[in-house]
Design an enzyme around this catalytic site. Structure first.
Site, PDB file in Angstrom:
ATOM      1  N   LYS A  91       0.827  -1.210   0.000  1.00  0.00           N
ATOM      2  CA  LYS A  91       0.000   0.000   0.000  1.00  0.00           C
ATOM      3  C   LYS A  91       0.859   1.257   0.000  1.00  0.00           C
ATOM      4  O   LYS A  91       0.630   2.198  -0.766  1.00  0.00           O
ATOM      5  CB  LYS A  91      -0.911   0.011   1.234  1.00  0.00           C
ATOM      6  N   ASN A  92       1.884   1.288   0.848  1.00  0.00           N
ATOM      7  CA  ASN A  92       2.677   2.503   1.003  1.00  0.00           C
ATOM      8  C   ASN A  92       3.615   2.765  -0.170  1.00  0.00           C
ATOM      9  O   ASN A  92       4.194   3.839  -0.273  1.00  0.00           O
ATOM     10  CB  ASN A  92       3.472   2.456   2.309  1.00  0.00           C
ATOM     11  N   ARG A 139      -4.391  10.851   4.402  1.00  0.00           N
ATOM     12  CA  ARG A 139      -3.352  11.882   4.404  1.00  0.00           C
ATOM     13  C   ARG A 139      -2.377  11.750   3.231  1.00  0.00           C
ATOM     14  O   ARG A 139      -1.754  12.729   2.834  1.00  0.00           O
ATOM     15  CB  ARG A 139      -2.585  11.836   5.725  1.00  0.00           C
ATOM     16  N   CYS A 198      -5.280  13.531  12.251  1.00  0.00           N
ATOM     17  CA  CYS A 198      -4.896  12.136  12.039  1.00  0.00           C
ATOM     18  C   CYS A 198      -4.928  11.418  13.373  1.00  0.00           C
ATOM     19  O   CYS A 198      -4.441  11.944  14.377  1.00  0.00           O
ATOM     20  CB  CYS A 198      -3.499  12.052  11.434  1.00  0.00           C
ATOM     21  N   ARG A 248       1.068  14.933  11.518  1.00  0.00           N
ATOM     22  CA  ARG A 248       2.044  14.647  10.466  1.00  0.00           C
ATOM     23  C   ARG A 248       2.094  15.886   9.566  1.00  0.00           C
ATOM     24  O   ARG A 248       1.493  15.913   8.503  1.00  0.00           O
ATOM     25  CB  ARG A 248       1.643  13.390   9.688  1.00  0.00           C
ATOM     26  N   PRO A 249       2.789  16.945  10.023  1.00  0.00           N
ATOM     27  CA  PRO A 249       2.733  18.223   9.307  1.00  0.00           C
ATOM     28  C   PRO A 249       3.349  18.131   7.922  1.00  0.00           C
ATOM     29  O   PRO A 249       4.225  17.310   7.654  1.00  0.00           O
ATOM     30  CB  PRO A 249       3.541  19.160  10.215  1.00  0.00           C
ATOM     31  N   VAL A 250       2.876  19.031   7.037  1.00  0.00           N
ATOM     32  CA  VAL A 250       3.339  19.030   5.653  1.00  0.00           C
ATOM     33  C   VAL A 250       4.259  20.212   5.390  1.00  0.00           C
ATOM     34  O   VAL A 250       4.513  20.550   4.236  1.00  0.00           O
ATOM     35  CB  VAL A 250       2.141  19.051   4.677  1.00  0.00           C
ATOM     36  N   ASP A 251       4.772  20.841   6.450  1.00  0.00           N
ATOM     37  CA  ASP A 251       5.600  22.027   6.254  1.00  0.00           C
ATOM     38  C   ASP A 251       6.869  21.719   5.469  1.00  0.00           C
ATOM     39  O   ASP A 251       7.363  22.560   4.709  1.00  0.00           O
ATOM     40  CB  ASP A 251       5.946  22.681   7.595  1.00  0.00           C
ATOM     41  N   LEU A 252       7.416  20.494   5.611  1.00  0.00           N
ATOM     42  CA  LEU A 252       8.634  20.155   4.882  1.00  0.00           C
ATOM     43  C   LEU A 252       8.363  20.019   3.388  1.00  0.00           C
ATOM     44  O   LEU A 252       9.233  20.328   2.565  1.00  0.00           O
ATOM     45  CB  LEU A 252       9.249  18.868   5.435  1.00  0.00           C
ATOM     46  N   ASP A 288       5.106   0.977  11.892  1.00  0.00           N
ATOM     47  CA  ASP A 288       3.923   0.245  11.447  1.00  0.00           C
ATOM     48  C   ASP A 288       3.884  -1.200  11.947  1.00  0.00           C
ATOM     49  O   ASP A 288       2.893  -1.900  11.724  1.00  0.00           O
ATOM     50  CB  ASP A 288       3.832   0.254   9.916  1.00  0.00           C
ATOM     51  N   ILE A 294       8.055   7.826  16.608  1.00  0.00           N
ATOM     52  CA  ILE A 294       7.620   8.433  15.348  1.00  0.00           C
ATOM     53  C   ILE A 294       6.319   9.218  15.521  1.00  0.00           C
ATOM     54  O   ILE A 294       6.227  10.386  15.147  1.00  0.00           O
ATOM     55  CB  ILE A 294       7.438   7.359  14.257  1.00  0.00           C
ATOM     56  N   ARG A 306      -8.415  -0.612   4.972  1.00  0.00           N
ATOM     57  CA  ARG A 306      -7.547   0.398   4.368  1.00  0.00           C
ATOM     58  C   ARG A 306      -6.192  -0.182   3.993  1.00  0.00           C
ATOM     59  O   ARG A 306      -5.551   0.320   3.072  1.00  0.00           O
ATOM     60  CB  ARG A 306      -7.339   1.571   5.336  1.00  0.00           C
TER      61      ARG A 306
END
Length: 417
Positions: free
Chosen positions: A22-23, A93, A117, A122-126, A305, A327, A397
């Site tokens: 999946k990932n 996400r 979440c 899990r910020p998206v700033d990067l 995971d 994490i 999922r």
């Protein structure tokens, strides 16, 4: 709402075939946005997250033709809406992965911020900082990331923390940028390597995937390709832990042992006998597992995971173990549900102290996220009596045909409505 009813107490024995990862599949589907040609993918798992991603890509304008054998033809000749709306992004996400490809190919993208979440922030700033370093003009308005760039420019980007989706987004964007992009402190996960291999098959110039420095020489355009998605290493680990917990004997097929070295090492420490073949892993557990302490960290260390699954095994193991999560800050939500089954777990900050008990008892429990739900299935397999797991859409999922696969090796699982 569907539930899983599980009768515990059976020993697992037999073969399990592993599905596509999946990932790896989610970013590779988004890579189809980078070309007007057809991208054919094999080994695509049938999962809720995959169908959600295909719905989002269809909204943007991609055509997808699925076959009956895990294959799909992706055709993004005309992208009609350069937008990923909140209604679709909020459910998954990984939808943020359309940002880089859309911006790189079309010069514009509007993507909803992912929102909350269950397992933590899990910020998206990067992602945003990296695209800005490549020359993108980005504004955040009304909950949306609005990005523009006539053409992205190569840049040297250092990521403050290791981010898998950030690495994937920036790597995809850099394939069509002008010049050379260097991603430092990049994620090393096998799924990142799989995406890089797919992009290379499409004509990208990428080196260093699998190390902490990835170099991308931008090209003018990408073309279609045929690519097979790697096996799911987390699904592999989940079935191996299940066999160890039930003192079973199992052979995993269509997998890759080289992607889960840390998991195999800990299973051996727990007392499992493991043999690795070409595309196969065989596990035999002849006694009650020994407690094993784990600490999650980015690849190649122990994967977050697999944390919940090993906690389930430690619940019935011989001894005391610590499980430390570095994490995600909210990834112990399965603890309360395991305690309902009779587990002896105490939480101290980001560490859980697990004292193994002789046995668990069946009860009604509720899944809180994808991997937590898998750990409850494993605990239920060894519990006395029936366990009913509610909210199993989390399982769908990320695990293809979970009850069928488990039942093939001796479990007693049924889906009830």
């Amino acid at each position: 709402m569907d539930k899983l009813a599980i009768q515990g107490g059976t020993r697992l024995s037999g073969d399990v075939r592993i599905s596509g990862a999946k990932n790896a599949a989610l970013p590779i589907l988004c890579a189809g946005l980078l070309t007007a040609d057809v991208l054919h993918l094999d080994n695509l798992p049938k999962l809720k997250d995959i169908s959600t991603s295909l719905t989002l890509l269809a909204h943007i304008g991609m055509q997808a033709a699925l076959d009956d054998h895990g294959g799909v033809d992706l055709h993004a000749a005309e992208l009609t809406r350069l937008e990923a709306p909140y209604e679709l992004v909020k459910t998954m996400r990984a939808s943020i992965l359309v940002l880089g490809p859309m911006l790189a190919r079309c010069g514009e993208a509007m993507v909803s911020l992912p929102g909350g979440c269950a397992i933590g922030s899990r910020p998206v700033d990067l992602h945003i900082k990296g695209l800005q370093a490549m020359g993108a003009e980005i504004h955040i308005e009304h909950g949306y990331i609005h990005a523009k760039a006539s053409r992205l420019q190569g840049a040297r980007i250092f990521m403050d923390t290791v981010t898998v989706t950030g690495t994937e987004n920036l790597m995809m964007a850099a394939t069509l940028a002008q010049g050379v992009t260097v991603l430092e402190n990049a994620a090393r996960e096998p799924e990142v390597v799989d995406l890089a291999n797919c992009l290379i098959a499409m004509g990208a110039n990428i080196s260093g995937a699998g190390t902490d420095t990835i170099t991308i020489h931008g090209v003018d355009k990408l073309h279609g390709a045929n690519f097979s998605i790697m096996p799911d290493r987390i699904e592999t680990g989940t079935y191996l832990v299940a066999a160890a917990m039930t003192q079973g004997q199992i052979r995993i097929t269509h997998t890759r042992a080289d992607t889960i070295d840390a998991v195999l090492d800990k299973l051996r420490e727990a007392g499992a006998e493991i043999e690795v073949g070409v595309g196969t892993i065989s596990l035999t557990m002849r006694q009650r597992p020994r407690a094993v302490s784990i600490k999650t960290a980015p690849y190649p260390a122990f994967p977050t995971d697999m944390q919940a699954q090993f906690m389930a095994m430690n619940c019935i193991a011989d001894g005391v173990a610590t499980v430390t999560e570095t994490i995600f800050e909210n990834r112990f939500m399965h603890v309360q549900e395991m305690q309902r089954l009779g587990a002896n777990i105490e939480i101290e900050g980001n560490t859980a102290v697990v004292r193994g008990v002789e046995g668990l008892q069946g009860a009604v429990v509720m899944a809180t996220d994808l991997r937590a739900s898998a750990s409850l299935v494993l605990a239920a397999l060894v519990a006395d009596g029936e366990t009913v797991i509610e909210r199993i859409y989390h399982i769908d999922r990320g695990y293809e045909c979970i009850e069928e696969k488990f039942n093939q090796v001796g479990a007693r699982i049924s889906r009830v409505h």
